[in-house]
Structure formats: structure tokens, C-alpha cells
Motif scaffolding. Structure first.
Motif, PDB file in Angstrom:
ATOM      1  N   SER A 113       9.470   0.502 -18.171  1.00 18.79           N
ATOM      2  CA  SER A 113      10.858   0.267 -17.777  1.00 18.79           C
ATOM      3  C   SER A 113      11.614  -0.401 -18.914  1.00 18.79           C
ATOM      4  N   ALA A 114      12.830   0.045 -19.136  1.00 20.72           N
ATOM      5  CA  ALA A 114      13.673  -0.526 -20.185  1.00 20.72           C
ATOM      6  C   ALA A 114      15.126  -0.489 -19.735  1.00 20.72           C
ATOM      7  N   SER A 115      15.858  -1.546 -20.043  1.00 24.84           N
ATOM      8  CA  SER A 115      17.282  -1.553 -19.720  1.00 24.84           C
ATOM      9  C   SER A 115      18.148  -1.742 -20.959  1.00 24.84           C
ATOM     10  N   THR A 116      17.503  -1.926 -22.131  1.00 26.72           N
ATOM     11  CA  THR A 116      18.237  -2.076 -23.387  1.00 26.72           C
ATOM     12  C   THR A 116      17.590  -1.207 -24.456  1.00 26.72           C
ATOM     13  N   VAL A 117      18.314  -0.968 -25.511  1.00 25.57           N
ATOM     14  CA  VAL A 117      17.766  -0.204 -26.628  1.00 25.57           C
ATOM     15  C   VAL A 117      16.602  -0.953 -27.255  1.00 25.57           C
ATOM     16  N   ALA A 120      13.564  -0.467 -25.202  1.00 26.16           N
ATOM     17  CA  ALA A 120      13.127   0.934 -25.308  1.00 26.16           C
ATOM     18  C   ALA A 120      12.380   1.180 -26.602  1.00 26.16           C
ATOM     19  N   THR A 121      12.930   0.733 -27.705  1.00 23.05           N
ATOM     20  CA  THR A 121      12.281   0.983 -28.987  1.00 23.05           C
ATOM     21  C   THR A 121      10.967   0.230 -29.098  1.00 23.05           C
ATOM     22  N   ALA A 122      10.906  -0.976 -28.543  1.00 23.80           N
ATOM     23  CA  ALA A 122       9.655  -1.733 -28.559  1.00 23.80           C
ATOM     24  C   ALA A 122       8.583  -1.016 -27.752  1.00 23.80           C
ATOM     25  N   ALA A 123       8.957  -0.460 -26.611  1.00 22.88           N
ATOM     26  CA  ALA A 123       8.000   0.264 -25.774  1.00 22.88           C
ATOM     27  C   ALA A 123       7.479   1.507 -26.484  1.00 22.88           C
ATOM     28  N   VAL A 124       8.362   2.229 -27.129  1.00 23.86           N
ATOM     29  CA  VAL A 124       7.949   3.437 -27.853  1.00 23.86           C
ATOM     30  C   VAL A 124       7.053   3.074 -29.033  1.00 23.86           C
ATOM     31  N   ASP A 143      12.697  -2.009  -7.603  1.00 23.15           N
ATOM     32  CA  ASP A 143      11.781  -1.297  -8.493  1.00 23.15           C
ATOM     33  C   ASP A 143      12.381  -1.014  -9.854  1.00 23.15           C
ATOM     34  N   VAL A 144      13.587  -1.484 -10.099  1.00 26.82           N
ATOM     35  CA  VAL A 144      14.230  -1.217 -11.376  1.00 26.82           C
ATOM     36  C   VAL A 144      14.689  -2.521 -11.998  1.00 26.82           C
ATOM     37  N   SER A 145      14.800  -2.503 -13.313  1.00 23.99           N
ATOM     38  CA  SER A 145      15.268  -3.677 -14.034  1.00 23.99           C
ATOM     39  C   SER A 145      16.719  -3.478 -14.432  1.00 23.99           C
ATOM     40  N   GLY A 146      17.315  -4.527 -14.945  1.00 20.42           N
ATOM     41  CA  GLY A 146      18.667  -4.391 -15.461  1.00 20.42           C
ATOM     42  C   GLY A 146      19.715  -5.002 -14.548  1.00 20.42           C
ATOM     43  N   ASP A 147      20.966  -4.887 -14.935  1.00 24.79           N
ATOM     44  CA  ASP A 147      22.105  -5.424 -14.222  1.00 24.79           C
ATOM     45  C   ASP A 147      22.234  -4.740 -12.872  1.00 24.79           C
ATOM     46  N   ARG A 148      22.384  -5.528 -11.807  1.00 25.06           N
ATOM     47  CA  ARG A 148      22.511  -4.940 -10.473  1.00 25.06           C
ATOM     48  C   ARG A 148      23.797  -4.137 -10.330  1.00 25.06           C
ATOM     49  N   VAL A 159      19.981   4.802 -25.490  1.00 27.46           N
ATOM     50  CA  VAL A 159      18.518   4.806 -25.493  1.00 27.46           C
ATOM     51  C   VAL A 159      17.993   6.169 -25.924  1.00 27.46           C
ATOM     52  N   ALA A 160      18.545   7.224 -25.354  1.00 25.50           N
ATOM     53  CA  ALA A 160      18.079   8.576 -25.691  1.00 25.50           C
ATOM     54  C   ALA A 160      18.253   8.862 -27.181  1.00 25.50           C
ATOM     55  N   ASP A 161      19.319   8.343 -27.769  1.00 27.03           N
ATOM     56  CA  ASP A 161      19.550   8.549 -29.195  1.00 27.03           C
ATOM     57  C   ASP A 161      18.577   7.741 -30.057  1.00 27.03           C
ATOM     58  N   ALA A 162      18.078   6.627 -29.502  1.00 25.71           N
ATOM     59  CA  ALA A 162      17.272   5.695 -30.297  1.00 25.71           C
ATOM     60  C   ALA A 162      15.779   6.005 -30.283  1.00 25.71           C
ATOM     61  N   VAL A 163      15.323   6.801 -29.320  1.00 28.59           N
ATOM     62  CA  VAL A 163      13.881   7.030 -29.180  1.00 28.59           C
ATOM     63  C   VAL A 163      13.567   8.521 -29.178  1.00 28.59           C
TER      64      VAL A 163
END
Length: 216
Positions: A113-117, A120-124, A143-148, A159-163
Motif C-alpha cells: 500500500s502506498a499513498s505518496t510517490v 511507492a518508489t521505496a516499495a518498488v 483497509d486503505v491508507s492515506g487521507d480520508r 505514482v504511475a509515472d514514478a514507478v
């Protein structure tokens, strides 16, 4: 890796949640979603104890295996191994990706799970096979992270552009807004209540899949 185990091919992703099912059993919901063409199922059920989740996981393993659909377990690497799941989905506070892969084997599917770039990049970099990005829209699900209030589709695009692994949008998504998530760069969408709470989960899955396929 067969096609169904390739996250880039996933359009629709069901995260189980008995609390949304109007009293229906989770295996019934999953069977209907499989009939509707769901691409992957995640066993969540955070309100259940480990033993109950194990027995439910074995039932879902039979259903998904018969349909040649991957079964992913939320958070728990030990439970994923115990039910012979195809992989695990990890939150930011769960075990590291490399530990999960060591325990489950090199062919296991490991999502994060990732809510920031940055997340996301750390996970990849750690070896994640796909990302669950959200909550895209406002949601009360746990079940999700990030701003409600939701991170929005611009974050999906970033995110899609970064990974270079598939990003699956999650959080507040249904057939009415899924296209925007995919058009922003998500490979597919993960949902809980859009299928689980639907009067006809099979039809809801079919509708969601059609929307995502058209957007792709």
C-alpha cells in the motif's frame, strides 16, 4: 508466471469485508465475483481472529484455485503461507517486502500500500510486484491508507509515472468513477463495498470490469 498472476493484467480486484455484505457469507460474495470475472481476490477480514481467517482462507483458496484467480492475503505473511495463497499485500507498518518474499518464496506476489510517490518508489525499490494506491476517494474503510478525503487521481498519475510496476487504485471506487482512476494511470481498481455490498455482486463485478476494460 501465468497471465492471471501478472498484476499488469488485473482490472478488478476484490478486497473481502464481511462487514459490508449484508449478512451474506464471504465465500458466497467471492463466488459471485469470480463468476463475474474478478481478476484477483484479497482476504482481508480484519475483524476476524486468526483461526477464523485461516478457515475462511482455505475456502477462498479452493474457490480461487478452481477459477485460476490469484488469492492474496492482507498483512499476514504467516497466514498467506498457511492457506497456500499466491501472495500477500503489505501496509506501510507491516513486514518488509524482502522478508515476505523470503518467507513465501521467489514466485510469491507481493503488493504494498502506498499513498505518496515516496512510499511507492521505496516499495518498488524493495521489490514490490504491484502497488495499492489510495485512498483515491473518500472512504470509511479501514483497509486503505492515506487521507480520508482521498488523494485524488492526480496522485495516481504521479505514482504511475514514478514507478515501473502496476498501480491499483483503491478507496471509494465504484463503476461510476473507476474510469477516471484508470485513465489517470492505474492498471486496475480494487474495491470492497462496490461488490460486497451490491445486491447482485456478480453483476456489479461485470459492470466494474466493463468500465475498467473500456478505460484501459
Amino acid at each position: 508466471m501465468n497471465t492471471t498472476s501478472d498484476p499488469s493484467s488485473w482490472r478488478t480486484y476484490l478486497v473481502t469485508g464481511a462487514e459490508h455484505s449484508a449478512g451474506r457469507e464471504t465465500p458466497t460474495i467471492v463466488a459471485d465475483a469470480l463468476a463475474g470475472g474478478i481478476d484477483v481476490v484479497q482476504l482481508r477480514e480484519k475483524g476476524a481472529d486468526a483461526r477464523s481467517r485461516y478457515h475462511l482462507g482455505r475456502r477462498l483458496r479452493d474457490l480461487t484455485a478452481n477459477a485460476d484467480v490469484p488469492l492474496i492475503v492482507n498483512d499476514r505473511v504467516d497466514l498467506a503461507a498457511a492457506v497456500d495463497a499466491d501472495g500477500v499485500h503489505l501496509g506501510q507498518a507491516d513486514l518488509p517486502v524482502e522478508v515476505a518474499r523470503e518467507r513465501l518464496g521467489p514466485d510469491a506476489i507481493v503488493g504494498v500500500s502506498a499513498s505518496t510517490v515516496a512510499e511507492a518508489t521505496a516499495a518498488v525499490d524493495a521489490g514490490a510486484d504491484y502497488l495499492g494506491v489510495g485512498a483515491v476517494y473518500g472512504t470509511d474503510s479501514k483497509d486503505v491508507s492515506g487521507d480520508r478525503d482521498g488523494i485524488g487521481t492526480d496522485r495516481i498519475a504521479a505514482v504511475a509515472d514514478a514507478v515501473d510496476v502496476p498501480a491499483v487504485g483503491i478507496g471509494g471506487i465504484d463503476a461510476g468513477n473507476a474510469a477516471s482512476v484508470v485513465e489517470a494511470g492505474a492498471a486496475g481498481v480494487a474495491v470492497v463495498s462496490a461488490i460486497t455490498a451490491a445486491e447482485d455482486p456478480q453483476a456489479a463485478t461485470e459492470s466494474l470490469r466493463e468500465v475498467v476494460s473500456d478505460a484501459r
